[in-house]
Scaffold this active site. Structure first.
Site, PDB file in Angstrom:
ATOM      1  N   GLU A  50       0.840  -1.209   0.000  1.00  0.00           N
ATOM      2  CA  GLU A  50       0.000   0.000   0.000  1.00  0.00           C
ATOM      3  C   GLU A  50       0.870   1.253   0.000  1.00  0.00           C
ATOM      4  OE1 GLU A  50       0.533  -2.228   2.275  1.00  0.00           O
ATOM      5  OE2 GLU A  50       0.029  -1.600   4.328  1.00  0.00           O
ATOM      6  N   CYS A  53      16.390  -6.475   1.291  1.00  0.00           N
ATOM      7  CA  CYS A  53      16.461  -7.632   2.191  1.00  0.00           C
ATOM      8  C   CYS A  53      17.840  -8.263   2.130  1.00  0.00           C
ATOM      9  CB  CYS A  53      15.410  -8.659   1.820  1.00  0.00           C
ATOM     10  SG  CYS A  53      15.742  -9.387   0.222  1.00  0.00           S
TER      11      CYS A  53
HETATM   12  P1  NAD Z   1       5.757  -5.668   5.701  1.00  0.00           P
HETATM   13  O1  NAD Z   1       5.753  -7.026   6.288  1.00  0.00           O
HETATM   14  O2  NAD Z   1       5.453  -4.525   6.562  1.00  0.00           O
HETATM   15  O3  NAD Z   1       4.705  -5.609   4.482  1.00  0.00           O
HETATM   16  C1  NAD Z   1       4.667  -6.612   3.493  1.00  0.00           C
HETATM   17  C2  NAD Z   1       3.230  -6.859   3.088  1.00  0.00           C
HETATM   18  O4  NAD Z   1       2.512  -7.387   4.200  1.00  0.00           O
HETATM   19  C3  NAD Z   1       2.503  -5.599   2.656  1.00  0.00           C
HETATM   20  O5  NAD Z   1       1.772  -5.887   1.493  1.00  0.00           O
HETATM   21  C4  NAD Z   1       1.620  -5.245   3.836  1.00  0.00           C
HETATM   22  O6  NAD Z   1       0.393  -4.689   3.434  1.00  0.00           O
HETATM   23  C5  NAD Z   1       1.389  -6.584   4.513  1.00  0.00           C
HETATM   24  N1  NAD Z   1       1.309  -6.453   5.978  1.00  0.00           N
HETATM   25  C6  NAD Z   1       2.072  -5.660   6.776  1.00  0.00           C
HETATM   26  N2  NAD Z   1       1.736  -5.824   8.059  1.00  0.00           N
HETATM   27  C7  NAD Z   1       0.747  -6.730   8.100  1.00  0.00           C
HETATM   28  C8  NAD Z   1      -0.009  -7.324   9.142  1.00  0.00           C
HETATM   29  N3  NAD Z   1       0.196  -6.999  10.408  1.00  0.00           N
HETATM   30  N4  NAD Z   1      -0.948  -8.222   8.806  1.00  0.00           N
HETATM   31  C9  NAD Z   1      -1.150  -8.575   7.539  1.00  0.00           C
HETATM   32  N5  NAD Z   1      -0.456  -8.040   6.501  1.00  0.00           N
HETATM   33  C10 NAD Z   1       0.482  -7.141   6.779  1.00  0.00           C
HETATM   34  O7  NAD Z   1       7.177  -5.503   4.975  1.00  0.00           O
HETATM   35  P2  NAD Z   1       7.751  -4.203   4.279  1.00  0.00           P
HETATM   36  O8  NAD Z   1       8.096  -3.209   5.335  1.00  0.00           O
HETATM   37  O9  NAD Z   1       6.880  -3.798   3.161  1.00  0.00           O
HETATM   38  O10 NAD Z   1       9.092  -4.788   3.640  1.00  0.00           O
HETATM   39  C11 NAD Z   1      10.319  -4.843   4.338  1.00  0.00           C
HETATM   40  C12 NAD Z   1      10.569  -6.218   4.879  1.00  0.00           C
HETATM   41  O11 NAD Z   1      10.519  -7.167   3.826  1.00  0.00           O
HETATM   42  C13 NAD Z   1      11.953  -6.377   5.483  1.00  0.00           C
HETATM   43  O12 NAD Z   1      11.859  -7.148   6.659  1.00  0.00           O
HETATM   44  C14 NAD Z   1      12.731  -7.119   4.408  1.00  0.00           C
HETATM   45  O13 NAD Z   1      13.835  -7.873   4.862  1.00  0.00           O
HETATM   46  C15 NAD Z   1      11.675  -7.998   3.844  1.00  0.00           C
HETATM   47  N6  NAD Z   1      11.998  -8.432   2.502  1.00  0.00           N
HETATM   48  C16 NAD Z   1      12.423  -9.710   2.341  1.00  0.00           C
HETATM   49  C17 NAD Z   1      12.784 -10.157   1.079  1.00  0.00           C
HETATM   50  C18 NAD Z   1      13.271 -11.544   0.877  1.00  0.00           C
HETATM   51  O14 NAD Z   1      13.266 -12.011  -0.262  1.00  0.00           O
HETATM   52  N7  NAD Z   1      13.687 -12.242   1.932  1.00  0.00           N
HETATM   53  C19 NAD Z   1      12.696  -9.286  -0.019  1.00  0.00           C
HETATM   54  C20 NAD Z   1      12.229  -7.992   0.194  1.00  0.00           C
HETATM   55  C21 NAD Z   1      11.885  -7.574   1.464  1.00  0.00           C
END
Ligand code: NAD
Length: 522
Positions: free
Chosen positions: A198, A303
């Site tokens: 979002e 990440c």
């Molecule tokens: P996030 O977990 O906050 O959000 C990811 C998705 O989950 C979003 O679409 C969001 O709407 C949803 N979301 C967030 N909180 C939620 C909840 N409480 N309940 C249900 N859905 C929820 O992650 P972010 O801040 O967008 O991304 C950063 C994180 O992603 C870092 O921890 C990073 O390491 C990780 N990441 C990992 C990889 C990998 O391949 N290992 C790649 C990219 C990012």
């Protein structure tokens, strides 16, 4: 116009600066190959991280709207499954060409909404495009097996699509991560629902528009929006068979458990703390450049960002030289030429990163380079944090334990190679790791002894290209990493096997006596 409503690939048709958008357009859904305005009551404001000016409003889609997307995907599935693999491949060729044509436009959307530099945003698009390009080879990647298991009898295996699959994406790679799903899921015959972050859905909206242009039939690619409510809808909708999640541990562990409990297949890539061991025998200049680039590029919001440096022996004295290189990096708005790092995603992220730097100070580490309070002159309202280097860090400190997800490098000193390996293997994450050394035997030993799933030898960010798979492990994946993204495992994730055993006797002369024992075909 905001990027989500522009359909032209020429630079005059989309924003290429951080100038205030006079009339920001709301982000729409994409259902049945059409942009659909939302009737949402709740909206999420999306701000340019460099200025905090409003870019668009993202809807928290209603239950009815999300159901309409799933209805569309359900309706499209039978015909899409029956479409020949060659026809699907032709569409993917066109999709690849269109993504290339709109590369700059996709990158501009990413820079505007996510904040990374244009050059870095182009890399974001390219890494996703490479997944689509590799998916074009589906005709040799999805072949089944056949064996004559008995006289006149053979068993053959096929891979069939699952049905409707969904992707829940993070903010940090707005093009690459939706493209870990769209090409692989669709070329294998599934229809899909994508929920972009979002915080930056613009690139996904362009990818959807290009999918329609490439010839994907209505309903094969649908986009819905929102935060936790949308995620819960996806987790609980029985018609969605599989979920691809990339994001934080907090969201991912919840998503993995709830979706699995609902009987869905899940692949989930989570957080990280990527270490890098620096050996005294390495090519120092190469190592220092690579470390500064991988720690501070994308403002550390990758990440696979290199966030924990393990300095072996005398290399502990190299920290000031890393700081010199970090100081030379230019922090500015992502659209400005020659920018090395842009802002972090939100004021909250900035505050969190700065407070983690504060904990290091309180817990006795040395702040060698402090990025707190740094701001490019032209962007006083942006969420900027300058490159930060924290030395003399120990494993019990908060800044070592937490994934900071900002331009902060924490440095731990150890005496020997063995100490470095023990420290890195004690960490609960296992996404990426690197070693810098000129010794082949040290490198060989390291790749065997280290537990993290993606190892770089003199390579700071060893993300495998899509002919391989993304192979993080330990706490960096949910479910033990059984279902990894793209590559052969990616195709397996989006397909189920069917085996057919057939008997065709040449002379058709069959005995009249029924056989009642379990057939062993021996
Ligand atoms: P996030 O977990 O906050 O959000 C990811 C998705 O989950 C979003 O679409 C969001 O709407 C949803 N979301 C967030 N909180 C939620 C909840 N409480 N309940 C249900 N859905 C929820 O992650 P972010 O801040 O967008 O991304 C950063 C994180 O992603 C870092 O921890 C990073 O390491 C990780 N990441 C990992 C990889 C990998 O391949 N290992 C790649 C990219 C990012």
């Amino acid at each position: 116009a905001a990027p989500s409503t522009s359909t032209d690939s020429s630079p005059s048709s989309y924003p290429t600066s951080h100038d205030k958008i006079q009339q920001p357009a709301d982000t729409q859904m994409f259902i049945d190959n059409k942009l659909v305005p939302s009737q949402a009551e709740q909206w999420i404001d999306l701000f340019d991280p460099a200025t905090n000016n409003l870019v668009t409003r993202v809807p928290q889609n209603t239950h009815e709207e999300m159901t309409a997307a799933v209805d569309s995907a359900e309706k499209a599935f039978p015909a899409w499954k029956a479409t020949s693999v060659l026809a699907r491949q032709q569409i993917m060729f066109k999709y690849v060409a269109l993504i290339r044509e709109h590369w700059d436009r996709l990158a501009a959307s990413i820079t505007l909404e996510q904040g990374k530099t244009v050059a870095d945003a182009k890399g974001d698009v390219l890494r996703g495009l490479q997944v689509a390009e590799t998916a074009c080879g589906i005709t040799t990647q999805i072949t089944g097996e056949v064996l004559e298991v008995a006289k006149d009898m053979e068993t053959r295996s096929y891979r069939e699509p699952l049905g409707i699959v969904a992707a829940i994406c993070p903010f940090n790679f707005p093009a690459m991560i939706p493209l870990w799903t769209i090409p692989v899921a669709t070329i294998t015959g599934n229809t899909c629902i994508i929920k972009p972050s979002e915080r930056d859905p613009g690139a996904t909206m362009i990818l959807a528009e290009l999918a329609e242009k490439a010839g994907f039939p209505p309903g094969v690619v649908n986009i819905i929006h929102g935060s936790a409510k949308t995620v819960d809808f996806i987790l609980d909708e029985p018609r969605i068979k599989a979920i691809s999640f990339v994001g934080s541990n907090k969201a991912g562990e919840y998503i993995y458990s709830r979706a699995s409990a609902n009987g869905k297949r899940v692949q989930a890539n989570l957080g990280a703390k990527n270490h890098c061991a620096v050996m005294p025998d390495c090519n120092k200049n190469h190592a220092l450049n690579a470390i500064a680039g991988a720690a501070f590029g994308a403002a550390g919001q990758r990440c696979m960002a290199l966030s924990a440096l393990v300095l072996v022996g005398e290399t502990k004295d190299w920290v000031p030289e890393i700081a010199e290189r970090a100081k030379e990096l230019s922090m500015n708005g992502g659209f400005e030429p020659n920018t090395d790092l842009g802002p972090v995603i939100s004021p909250q992220a900035k505050e969190r990163i700065e407070s983690l730097i504060g904990t290091a100070e309180k817990e006795g580490a040395t702040i060698v380079l402090d990025g707190r309070g740094k701001m490019p002159e032209k962007y006083p309202n942006g969420n900027f944090v300058g490159p930060t280097i924290i030395a003399n860090v120990t494993p019990e400190m908060t800044c070592y334990k937490e994934e900071i997800f900002g331009p902060v490098l924490v440095c731990v000193n150890v005496e020997t190679y063995e100490d470095a390996v023990n420290l890195i293997n004690s960490n609960e994450y296992g996404n990426g790791v690197a070693i810098f050394t000129r010794s082949g035997s040290t490198a060989q030993r390291f790749q065997k002894e280290i537990e993290a799933g993606q190892v770089g030898i003199n390579v700071p960010i060893p993300v495998p290209l899509p002919m391989f798979s993304f192979t993080g492990n330990k706490k960096s994946v949910a479910g033990g990493g059984a279902n990894t993204f793209y590559g052969k495992p990616g195709i397996q994730f989006y397909t189920q096997q069917k085996t057919v055993t057939s008997f065709w006797k040449a002379d058709d002369a069959v005995s009249t006596r029924a056989k009642v024992n379990m057939p062993t075909q021996s």
